[in-house]
Design an enzyme around this catalytic site. Structure first.
Site, short mmCIF file in Angstrom:
data_model
loop_
_atom_site.label_atom_id
_atom_site.label_comp_id
_atom_site.label_asym_id
_atom_site.label_seq_id
_atom_site.Cartn_x
_atom_site.Cartn_y
_atom_site.Cartn_z
CB ILE A 1 27.34 169.50 21.73
CG1 ILE A 1 28.04 169.16 23.06
CG2 ILE A 1 27.31 170.99 21.50
CD1 ILE A 1 29.47 169.64 23.12
N GLY A 2 25.40 166.70 22.57
CA GLY A 2 25.43 165.26 22.51
C GLY A 2 24.79 164.63 23.73
N GLY B 1 24.83 160.56 25.87
CA GLY B 1 25.36 159.21 25.93
C GLY B 1 24.78 158.47 27.10
N GLY B 2 25.35 157.29 27.38
CA GLY B 2 24.86 156.45 28.44
C GLY B 2 24.94 157.10 29.81
CG PHE B 3 28.23 157.53 31.81
CD1 PHE B 3 28.23 156.94 33.06
CD2 PHE B 3 28.88 156.89 30.77
CE1 PHE B 3 28.87 155.74 33.28
CE2 PHE B 3 29.52 155.68 30.99
CZ PHE B 3 29.52 155.10 32.24
N GLY B 4 24.80 160.54 30.34
CA GLY B 4 24.10 161.81 30.45
C GLY B 4 24.31 162.69 29.23
CB VAL C 1 27.76 166.38 26.14
CG1 VAL C 1 29.05 167.18 26.15
CG2 VAL C 1 28.03 164.95 26.60
CE LYS D 1 30.02 162.42 29.21
NZ LYS D 1 28.94 161.90 28.35
CG ASP E 1 29.73 152.66 26.28
OD1 ASP E 1 29.29 151.84 25.45
OD2 ASP E 1 29.13 153.70 26.57
#
Length: 881
Positions: A532-533, A535-538, A540, A554, A650
């Protein structure tokens, strides 16, 4: 008519006049006495303030003829603001007396029931001010004593409730004696407590904003809201309220703190929107009496008894098995016929004080918690949290109301109520000596046997661990077989080294959220099927827990992370952060090298989707303002409401999540602290951060919460325009498919902050509004938002407002700052950099080779610049706390 009846009527009339003394205005003087009997025609009122806003009276609440109190009243609402003899009422024949020694209340026999303390000089007068303050004055009109310095259960506008003081509730509406609830103000917070047990704190209320960490001088209410102030009048905590000329803050006999607001001091009807704390009925500690089970039902609440309990005659709940609650048995009892037992509450029943009390101890064994309570005669029960392995003892205080909770409430602790049961027959006196002799022999034998057993058990466990390392592992569990908060992290993962397994087996840190194994998260997400998404950390993934609630899982990937214990320590901090505008962490996995976080699910996704997409309904202006306000409140709480400050680092639309009902929540806060120190420099180049990083990231300036303010300012401009700040437009001035596509002859690059600055100087704000709004927003509304955004973008961090001030500007309780153009000229250089060198940009939003002014990046041919600022510490990069 005969002369005798006329004479009698005349005598009665003169007697009535003599018994009804004249009501004084503003001042009374020594040798003054008054009773309700003397002022029966005025309902006991013997003094009014100059404008008649307030009264001093011998007051009998609810017409209780045997209970009269020296009280100060708000004239137009008859609200009791202060009482002198609240703990010792008098009769209608009792009286109040003012002498040179002070003010006192006496009964009909002349016995003093209450008086002011010994004063430093003789009293020359008593004065009732139009603020509601009663003063005793000396001959120089200096105050010797005043009611504002001795509050009871109420305070009003212009009155300070100092740190170290408190309000104490009345027993009920007819008995003004001190009750069981207190509002106390300390140098760090304001809190409500029931018999010493906290049940509300201003710092935890989602309506409050922390603006400073200075020591609190006191609490006040004024025309704009409720505040805790420092000695220099700096705001420490603030609650914005509807504009009002007069407010009354009262701690009710039910434990609720209520603020009633009026358009003027002589108004009789409060305006709508009262402040009530706590706002939830089931957060009140005694609403359902002792051990009553409170459940929210619509707009009200219901009271029942928990399983295994039954209703008593006083509406409290008692053990259904006939045992006796420990709170009913004195510590001095020596009754050997009573034995300790426990009745269990279900795992969906919580207790109000657990939210605020620290854990008594921690450990993997619940029996340890029970033993602590059993060996403490003041303990009435305990709660044990399986996920954090924390033990909470309930002691020295009576048991209050419990409430119906669920896994979504964030409380995983299960409660046990201590009781005394049974009848243990005493030993035969004739055989006591023999029994003692037998015990003396048997006990050492038992102890030796237990020691041998323990040694064998330890050896067996070590052997078992070695065998486990050879096993492939058990099959994956079904989601429906997962028991939240009742297991430990697995160490079966192949990435888990021998040394790591031995040193970190079962990390015990109080306050940890629910632990999951990796296999359980695979089952919950159906093997990470629905992404579903990212980002910078991984990435989701969507998941579903056994209770049918949805979660977002996540996977932290692509960066190094701390060791398991350090990771769990940070998770304990993040997991205990509660705010309506922050996404809640529901659990985690730290298994081998795998690190995963389980968050609450936000069904509308991140802000960038509805804001930047040109399909689907457009976000209306009112929605955009509410989104900005919600995000600002979440950031303000991170900066000043948490026990340890968290700088997000962030802030961007992708990290602002939305859900039905207008919910707005900040995500990914605190995650920068999860990276290993050697990896933290990579944060400046992670995906999705371009265009939002403050200039100080490229200088020697320390990173503070003002870096988040800068990022928030960039988000505000994107909310205004409905497009990325750095975007490309086609020849017909329409946005291209990608905001970051390669430049071509058909497109031109636009840096919106530069355009916003130019339009601000021209005062042509409406030109900046999202064209899709089609005039459904005014120039004034856009101008206010643009000015706030530009103020957040000042080059010097110290010139930017804090998030608490940003909130008040958006709400309108603080005038929007006028941006300082001189501190915004760097935006023009960024804009020229875009137009002249449309190369891939770094985090600040300009070309890596662009050299404008004092900001210079490092050349790179990739979109994610591998720039590592050696002059910044890992603490600065990962967000100071």
């Amino acid at each position: 008519m005969s002369p005798f009846p006329l004479l009698l009527l005349s005598l009665l009339s003169s007697l009535h006049v003599s018994l009804s003394g004249p009501v004084a205005t503003e001042f009374i003087y020594p040798n003054f006495t008054a009773s309700y009997f003397h002022y029966v025609d005025t309902n006991g009122v013997f003094l009014t303030s100059r404008n008649g806003f307030f009264q001093a009276s011998m007051f009998n609440p609810m017409a209780q003829q045997s209970s009269f109190y020296l009280s100060l009243l708000h004239t137009h609402t008859a609200t009791v603001l202060w009482s002198g003899n609240r703990n010792k009422p008098t009769s209608d024949s009792g009286f109040v007396s003012l002498t040179a020694a002070g003010l006192s209340v006496l009964d009909q026999n002349g016995t003093v029931l209450w008086s002011t303390p010994k004063l430093s000089a003789p009293v020359e007068a008593a004065r009732l001010l139009d603020t509601g303050n009663l003063q005793l004055l000396d001959k120089s009109n200096s105050s010797l004593w005043q009611s504002f310095e001795h509050p009871t259960d109420t305070f009003v506008s212009s009155q300070l409730l100092p740190a170290g003081s408190y309000l104490s509730s009345s027993v009920n509406d007819t008995n003004l004696a001190e009750g069981d609830y207190r509002l106390s103000v300390s140098t760090s917070d304001a809190r409500l407590a029931w018999i010493g047990q906290d049940y509300w704190r201003l710092s935890n209320d989602v309506r409050s904003i922390k603006d400073s960490s200075q020591p609190v001088l006191g609490m006040v209410v004024n025309t704009t809201g409720l505040y805790l102030l420092a000695s220099d009048s700096t705001i420490v905590f603030a609650v914005s309220l509807t504009q009002s000329a007069f407010r009354v803050v009262k701690l009710g006999s039910d434990g609720r703190l209520t603020i009633k607001s009026y358009t003027s001091v002589n108004s009789s009807s409060p305006i709508s929107g009262d402040f009530i704390a706590p706002s939830n009925d089931c957060d009140l500690p005694y609403i359902c009496r002792s051990l009553g089970l409170c459940a929210i039902s619509g707009n009200s609440s219901t009271c029942t008894c928990p399983p295994l309990f039954t209703t008593a005659t006083n509406r409290s709940c008692l053990p259904g098995d006939g045992s006796t609650l420990a709170s009913s048995v004195s510590c001095t009892t020596t009754d050997s016929t009573m034995s300790v037992s426990y009745l269990s509450l279900t795992n969906e029943i919580g207790y109000f004080s657990i939210k605020y009390m620290p854990a008594t101890t921690s450990g993997p064994d619940i029996s340890m918690c029970r033993s602590l309570c059993s060996n403490n005669c003041t303990c009435t029960g305990y709660f044990y949290d399986n996920s954090s392995m924390s033990c909470y003892l309930l002691e020295k205080n009576p048991l209050g109301t419990v409430f119906s909770s669920s896994s979504s409430s964030g409380q995983n602790a299960i409660g046990y109520v201590k009781t005394y049961v049974g009848s243990v027959p005493p030993s035969n006196p004739t055989s006591s000596s023999s029994s003692s002799h037998t015990v003396a022999i048997i006990l050492p034998v038992i102890a030796a046997a237990l020691l041998v057993t323990a040694i064998l058990y330890i050896l067996f466990v070590r052997w078992k661990k070695k065998e486990k390392k050879k096993a492939i592992g058990k099959s994956k569990p079904s989601p429906k077989n997962i028991h939240l908060g009742q297991h430990k992290s697995s160490s079966r993962d192949s990435g888990y080294t021998d040394q790591e397994e031995d040193s970190t087996d079962d990390v015990i840190i109080p306050g940890l959220p629910t632990r999951f194994t990796y296999e359980e998260l695979e089952a919950i997400t159906e093997n990470f099927q629905t992404k579903i998404g990212a980002g910078g950390f991984g990435s989701v993934y969507k998941g579903e827990l056994p209770d049918n609630s949805l979660v977002a899982v996540k996977k932290i990937e692509g960066v190094g992370v701390h060791g398991r214990k350090e990771f769990c320590t940070e998770i304990a901090v993040i997991g205990n952060i509660r705010h309506i505008n922050l996404v809640r962490l529901r659990g985690f996995c730290a298994q081998g090298s795998k690190r995963l976080l389980v968050y609450e699910y936000m069904n509308r996704g991140s802000l960038d989707r509805p804001l930047f997409s040109h399909v689907g309904p457009v976000l209306e202006w009112g929605e955009r303002v509410e989104i900005a306000l919600g995000a600002a409140r979440g950031l303000a709480y991170l900066h000043s409401g948490c026990e340890r400050k968290i700088v997000h680092c962030d802030v961007k639309p992708e990290n602002i999540l939305l859900a039905d009902g207008g919910q707005v929540k900040i995500s990914d806060f605190g995650l920068a602290k999860l990276m290993a120190p050697e990896q933290s420099a990579l944060f400046t180049t992670m995906r999705g951060t371009r265009g939002y990083l403050a200039p100080e990231w490229l200088t020697n300036t320390a990173i503070s919460d003002r870096a988040d303010v800068y990022s928030f300012g960039m988000v505000l401009l994107e909310l205004v325009r409905g497009r990325k700040n750095r975007s490309e437009t086609s020849a017909d001035n329409r946005p291209t498919q990608s905001d970051f596509s390669d430049n071509s002859s058909q497109t031109q690059i636009e840096y919106f902050p530069t355009l916003a600055l130019e339009k601000h100087e021209q005062r042509r704000y409406i030109d900046l509004a999202d064209p899709r709004l089609q005039g459904r927003v005014t120039d004034e509304e856009v101008g206010k938002m643009v000015r706030i955004a530009l103020s957040c973008l000042h080059e010097e961090p110290a010139l930017r407002p804090n998030m608490a001030s940003v909130i008040r500007m958006i709400e309108g309780s603080l005038e929007a700052w006028e941006p300082m153009v001189k501190s915004l000229n760097f935006l023009r250089m960024y804009g020229r950099g875009f137009a002249e060198r449309p190369e891939p940009e770094n985090g600040l939003g300009f070309s890596p080779n662009f050299n404008g002014g004092s900001w210079t990046g490092t050349s790179s041919s990739t979109a994610n610049v591998s720039w590592s600022p050696s002059h910044l510490s890992s603490q600065q990069l990962s967000g100071p706390r």
